[in-house]
Design an enzyme around this catalytic site. Structure first.
Site, PDB file in Angstrom:
ATOM      1  CD  GLU A  18      -2.881  -0.789   2.099  1.00 19.75           C
ATOM      2  OE1 GLU A  18      -2.595   0.238   3.250  1.00 19.75           O
ATOM      3  OE2 GLU A  18      -3.633  -2.163   2.059  1.00 19.75           O
ATOM      4  CD  GLU A  39      -1.144  -1.442   6.742  1.00 20.60           C
ATOM      5  OE1 GLU A  39      -0.746  -1.766   7.964  1.00 20.60           O
ATOM      6  OE2 GLU A  39      -2.172  -1.259   5.820  1.00 20.60           O
ATOM      7  CG  ASN A  83      -2.582  -4.759   4.053  1.00 25.16           C
ATOM      8  OD1 ASN A  83      -2.074  -5.108   5.540  1.00 25.16           O
ATOM      9  ND2 ASN A  83      -2.785  -4.605   3.806  1.00 25.16           N
ATOM     10  NE  ARG A  98      -4.518  -8.875   5.869  1.00 29.82           N
ATOM     11  CZ  ARG A  98      -4.878  -8.047   5.864  1.00 29.82           C
ATOM     12  NH1 ARG A  98      -5.845  -7.953   4.455  1.00 29.82           N
ATOM     13  NH2 ARG A  98      -5.833  -6.572   6.536  1.00 29.82           N
ATOM     14  CG  PHE A 141     -19.041   9.823   6.486  1.00 25.21           C
ATOM     15  CD1 PHE A 141     -20.179  10.622   6.059  1.00 25.21           C
ATOM     16  CD2 PHE A 141     -18.461  10.613   7.602  1.00 25.21           C
ATOM     17  CE1 PHE A 141     -19.381  12.236   5.578  1.00 25.21           C
ATOM     18  CE2 PHE A 141     -17.856  11.850   6.383  1.00 25.21           C
ATOM     19  CZ  PHE A 141     -18.743  12.493   6.045  1.00 25.21           C
TER      20      PHE A 141
END
Length: 636
Positions: free
Chosen positions: A279, A292, A294, A296, A352
């Protein structure tokens, strides 16, 4: 193959992951075992799997995070592999090690990659060493609130405080001054400990008005790695994604390639082998910074599958088995456009989206439309509880162009029927039809910028208001006629009149349709224009009262309900658990002072005083479960 739970947060994402995993396993001829908590015994993924094993009660620590129970399930069923899904144990190195020790294949990266990328401090250092652009900040662990303030002052405000072991928006706070840094340190450390069992924090420069764009990578055990283009994930609330699309409207080919190549550099630096996501934050000048990795499968992976034609779950299984990648970088296409909307059981009119609980009394997915994919693990009758994440489904649409994908998403949202819980479809529809979103002018601040005072629903134009009122009046007449026929012993559910003329604001509106009130979706024609009305669950929700002439005359004599004095009454805005109560009866509180903390879906929410006053009574205590609207504290 044993299918163990995913979810970065709670239940529906567990089901959401398992459905595509089970489908892919069936396609590959692999039998599956689903694990579940006792409250999920009737879940869709449990029914779809070849076998199912209950691993404990509802609390995640006693079921989906209970490694001993899951290992027992693996042994008792003879499972040979485990796909961990989106969260829970998917990035837990100890779990992967325990599987390896028993000779069970983990469908994911090796433990050293999980450890290296799971720690945000270590992953940032590795990324920097691998030549990946990183955000300026403090590379160590922040131990105290005062140390956090000093570091923030050195970096320069604004700063981002976030959990070292975090993900999914948990344990993250933006601070613009010293006081917000102290408060952010406290809440982030508490959320991090609650969500990840690790309260370590880091601080880095906050990139204002960025885009959140991520690169999907795929790497095998033979040193090969690919980048599968990008996903734009900038539409967020509370640092959690709401709408994603692939590709991004913002990236040019050169920037896309640069980001992809850096993502692959990082994957190779940690000897990564599986599907993973790197990301980035991207500023207005297309400078990009590592956020970062991830280790997965991501919730939003289907949109990558749509534009590349690859089944990522299948690729993960092949890689885990030791097979080399089947494709080269030049083989990876961008075919068309895909958009994903995360459908939540949330009230979009509160911040929201605050969680909503209840039972799905009516549920109908828009699968009658072409190029629509719905990944869900629930069905009519399913319960949305306080125990797990409120995500109902991932709604994905695909088109040859972005305009086509957006039009299809609008149709899909209009045809989605959800009754029994409050949901965020009204907000999703407003987002994807907003001119700024359509033009691609988006950042992670989209929601607060477009709706600075919060989301208040769709604002009707004059003509639309007349059409809505006419439709409501016509439906009222159809219902009255059906009742009359029922009393006359008629068994037909269809009204027979072809059209209704309705006078609204001195104008005449013609409404016609089939008038099948037994259907949740009712296609109407209004002044020769087509309109789809959801009789029980409007995509755009409006409260309309239809009264007879006599009832309307009498209604004017009814006393108006006096609104509650919300400055003296503090009620829970959502179902959750009371984490802390900071006051007692007799205390004097200042305006804005924290009174208590409510945790919902592992997100902590500070409840503050609306005025300076004395505490009259306290109606909650730490550890109690509260419902939406429950009285917490009264002020004099």
């Amino acid at each position: 193959m044993a299918a163990t739970p995913p979810s970065t947060e709670k239940s529906p994402p567990l089901h959401l992951t398992m459905i595509p995993v089970i489908k892919t396993c069936r396609k590959m001829g692999i039998q599956t075992v689903a694990v579940h908590s006792d409250v999920d015994s009737s879940a869709v993924h449990v029914k779809m799997a070849d076998e199912a094993v209950c691993v404990g009660p509802a609390p995640t620590g006693k079921s989906y995070l209970n490694m001993d129970a899951i290992m027992d399930a693996i042994r008792s069923t003879g499972a040979q592999a485990v796909h961990p899904g989106y969260g829970f144990l998917s990035e837990n190195k100890e779990f992967a090690q325990r599987l390896a020790a028993e000779g069970v294949m983990f469908v994911g990266p090796d433990t050293h990659a999980i450890q290296a990328m799971g720690d945000k401090i270590q992953s940032k250092l590795i990324a920097k060493a691998a030549g990946v652009n990183t955000i300026p900040g403090f590379d160590g662990v922040v131990k105290t609130a005062e140390e956090a303030v000093k570091i923030a002052q050195d970096i320069g405000y604004p700063v981002m405080i976030k959990a070292s072991a975090g993900g999914g928006g948990k344990g993250m706070r933006i601070a613009w001054n010293d006081e917000e840094t102290r408060e952010g340190f406290r809440f982030s450390s508490q959320e991090a400990a609650s969500s990840f069992g690790d309260d370590r924090l880091l601080i880095e420069k906050f990139i204002d008005n960025p885009r959140h764009i991520e690169i999907q990578v795929l790497a095998d055990k033979h040193g090969s790695a690919l980048w599968l283009n990008e996903r734009e994930c900038s539409i967020q609330r509370r640092n959690q994604k709401v709408v994603e699309e692939a590709p991004s409207t913002f990236l040019d080919p050169a920037t896309r390639r640069a980001m992809g190549e850096q993502a692959v550099q990082l994957a190779k630096a940690v000897q990564y082998s599986s599907a993973g996501t790197v990301e980035f934050l991207v500023d207005s000048q297309k400078n990009f910074y590592f956020l970062e990795m991830n280790t997965r499968l991501q919730v939003e992976h289907p949109i990558t599958e749509c534009i590349t034609g690859l089944d990522l779950v299948q690729q993960m299984i092949r890689i885990a088995k030791g097979y080399p990648l089947q494709h080269k970088q030049e083989d990876i296409p961008i075919n068309g456009w895909a958009i994903e909307s995360r459908v939540y059981a949330e009230d979009p009119y509160k911040s929201f989206g605050l969680p909503s609980i209840g039972r799905l009394s009516q549920y109908q997915e828009p699968l009658n439309l072409s190029n629509v994919r719905v990944d869900s693990g629930i069905q009519e009758g399913s319960d949305i509880s306080i125990y797990y994440d409120p995500m109902i489904s991932k709604l994905v649409t695909y088109g040859a162009t972005r305009a086509e994908a957006l039009a299809k998403m609008e149709d899909a949202l209009d045809n989605y029927v959800i009754r029994g819980v409050t949901h965020n479809i009204p907000l999703l529809r407003e987002i994807i039809t907003h001119p700024r979103f359509i033009s691609g002018d988006i950042t992670t601040n989209f929601l607060p910028e477009v709706y600075p005072s919060g989301f208040h629903g769709h604002q009707l134009a004059t003509d639309s208001r007349r059409e809505l009122l006419a439709s409501a009046a016509a439906l009222y007449i159809a219902a009255q006629l059906r009742s009359q026929r029922f009393l006359a012993n008629s068994l037909h559910s269809h009204s027979t009149f072809p059209s209704v003329q309705v006078e609204v604001d001195a104008g005449r509106v013609e409404v016609s349709g089939e008038w099948n009130l037994a259907s949740p979706l009712l296609p109407l024609t209004i002044n020769v224009s087509y309109l789809l009305v959801l009789c029980l669950c409007l995509c755009m929700q409006f409260k309309v009262r239809v009264l007879s002439k006599l009832a309307a005359e009498l209604d004017s004599y009814m006393p108006e309900k006096i609104p509650e004095d919300t400055s003296s009454i503090l009620r829970s805005p959502m179902p959750g658990t009371v984490v802390a109560v900071a006051v007692k009866a007799g205390d004097t509180v200042a305006e804005g002072q924290e009174i208590c903390v409510i945790e919902a879906m592992k997100m902590q929410n500070s409840m503050t005083a609306a005025k300076t006053a004395k505490v009259k009574s306290v109606h909650c205590k730490p550890g109690e479960t509260v419902g939406e609207g429950d009285l917490l504290v009264e002020l004099e």
